[in-house]
Design an enzyme around this catalytic site. Structure first.
Site, PDB file in Angstrom:
ATOM      1  N   ASP A  85     -56.425  44.530  -2.455  1.00 56.80           N
ATOM      2  CA  ASP A  85     -55.761  43.230  -2.284  1.00 56.80           C
ATOM      3  C   ASP A  85     -56.797  42.108  -2.253  1.00 56.80           C
ATOM      4  O   ASP A  85     -57.990  42.347  -2.006  1.00 56.80           O
ATOM      5  CB  ASP A  85     -54.963  43.242  -0.964  1.00 56.80           C
ATOM      6  N   GLY A  86     -56.333  40.911  -2.465  1.00 56.00           N
ATOM      7  CA  GLY A  86     -57.177  39.719  -2.370  1.00 56.00           C
ATOM      8  C   GLY A  86     -57.262  39.219  -0.947  1.00 56.00           C
ATOM      9  O   GLY A  86     -56.805  39.879   0.003  1.00 56.00           O
ATOM     10  N   ALA A  87     -57.845  38.033  -0.782  1.00 55.36           N
ATOM     11  CA  ALA A  87     -57.944  37.407   0.537  1.00 55.36           C
ATOM     12  C   ALA A  87     -58.036  35.898   0.350  1.00 55.36           C
ATOM     13  O   ALA A  87     -58.399  35.417  -0.726  1.00 55.36           O
ATOM     14  CB  ALA A  87     -59.181  37.910   1.279  1.00 55.36           C
ATOM     15  N   GLY A  99     -52.481  35.941   3.618  1.00 55.15           N
ATOM     16  CA  GLY A  99     -51.126  35.448   3.819  1.00 55.15           C
ATOM     17  C   GLY A  99     -50.831  34.128   3.141  1.00 55.15           C
ATOM     18  O   GLY A  99     -49.756  33.559   3.336  1.00 55.15           O
ATOM     19  N   GLU A 107     -48.560  43.379   3.862  1.00 55.54           N
ATOM     20  CA  GLU A 107     -49.938  43.704   3.491  1.00 55.54           C
ATOM     21  C   GLU A 107     -50.621  44.486   4.619  1.00 55.54           C
ATOM     22  O   GLU A 107     -51.305  45.478   4.389  1.00 55.54           O
ATOM     23  CB  GLU A 107     -50.721  42.415   3.179  1.00 55.54           C
ATOM     24  N   LYS A 125     -63.920  32.492  -1.827  1.00 56.80           N
ATOM     25  CA  LYS A 125     -63.263  32.989  -0.605  1.00 56.80           C
ATOM     26  C   LYS A 125     -64.275  33.394   0.483  1.00 56.80           C
ATOM     27  O   LYS A 125     -63.876  33.739   1.593  1.00 56.80           O
ATOM     28  CB  LYS A 125     -62.391  34.212  -0.943  1.00 56.80           C
TER      29      LYS A 125
END
Ligand code: 5RP
Length: 226
Positions: A85-87, A99, A107, A125
């Site tokens: 997953d991303g962040a 989120g 998640e 990020k």
């Protein structure tokens, strides 16, 4: 490369990176967002190498299905071989804020069922300290004002995310100005507020591996190196 090209490169890299863990019986946990979307698109190339996927949102489930990847409910699966997953922010200890897309609760649940969390994030990020990105908090609708006051009591400034409902039918409060001296303590404190479903701090359980670009090359960073 622009940001979307970097996200595409990370998604592609991650699909090949996880190949070492895949077996015909294994299930892959899949995140949500534009970086995760690139991962899903690349995952389609290796879909014959694993049994299926569990998605952290309806949108990701739909995209996986469009690629002909079997999507299962988490209740149908004992364990996920990885979660990718991303962040929205990630710090040197691989703690994250997530989120931005509003999928934080699913998640966190899907990530908790995985042997390891592989975060794919472009260099924008990366932060030395979490908290510039407003922290998303998923809240039961009737608790909106009481939770808002409790978050203000913790030093935050909550903003209601207008016109947005999560896949669970709840609302999101985006909270700025929280003191992140201890992200784990803040994650725990927010979770104690009645009406909070979960919050977007992934500090108690962060990522195990971070794939991030630097000078258009991808670096593999483990939590132990951080
Ligand atoms: C969604 C998320 C995403 O991982 C986060 O918002 C990053 O999104 P993107 O890859 O689009 O930058 O937590 O709830």
């Amino acid at each position: 490369m622009n940001q979307d090209q970097l996200k595409a490169m990370l998604g592609e890299y991650a699909a090949h990176y996880i190949d070492r863990y895949l077996t015909l019986e294994s299930y892959v946990g899949v995140g949500t967002g534009s970086t995760a979307n690139h991962f899903i698109d690349a995952l389609a190339q290796v879909k014959h190498r694993f049994a299926g996927a569990v998605a952290s949102s309806n949108a990701s489930a739909e995209r996986l299905k469009q690629h002909g990847i079997a999507v299962l409910e988490l209740t149908q699966v004992d364990e996920l071989i990885v979660y990718v997953d991303g962040a929205d922010e990630i710090d040197p200890q691989l703690a994250m804020i997530k989120g931005g897309g509003g999928a934080l609760t699913r998640e966190k649940i899907v990530a908790s069922a995985a042997r390891q969390f592989i975060c794919i994030a472009d260099h924008s990020k990366s932060v030395t300290r979490l908290g510039h990105f407003p922290l998303p908090v998923e809240v039961i609708p009737m608790a909106r004002s009481v939770v808002g006051r409790a978050l203000a009591g913790l030093g935050g400034k909550p903003t209601y995310r207008q016109g947005f409902n999560t896949d669970n039918g709840n609302i999101i409060l985006d909270v700025s100005e929280l003191n992140m001296d201890s992200a784990t303590a803040m994650e725990t404190a927010i979770n104690q507020i009645p009406g909070v479903v979960s919050n977007g701090l992934f500090a108690l359980q962060g990522a195990d591996v971070l794939l991030m670009d630097k000078d258009n090359e991808i670096q593999e960073i483990t939590a132990s190196q951080a």
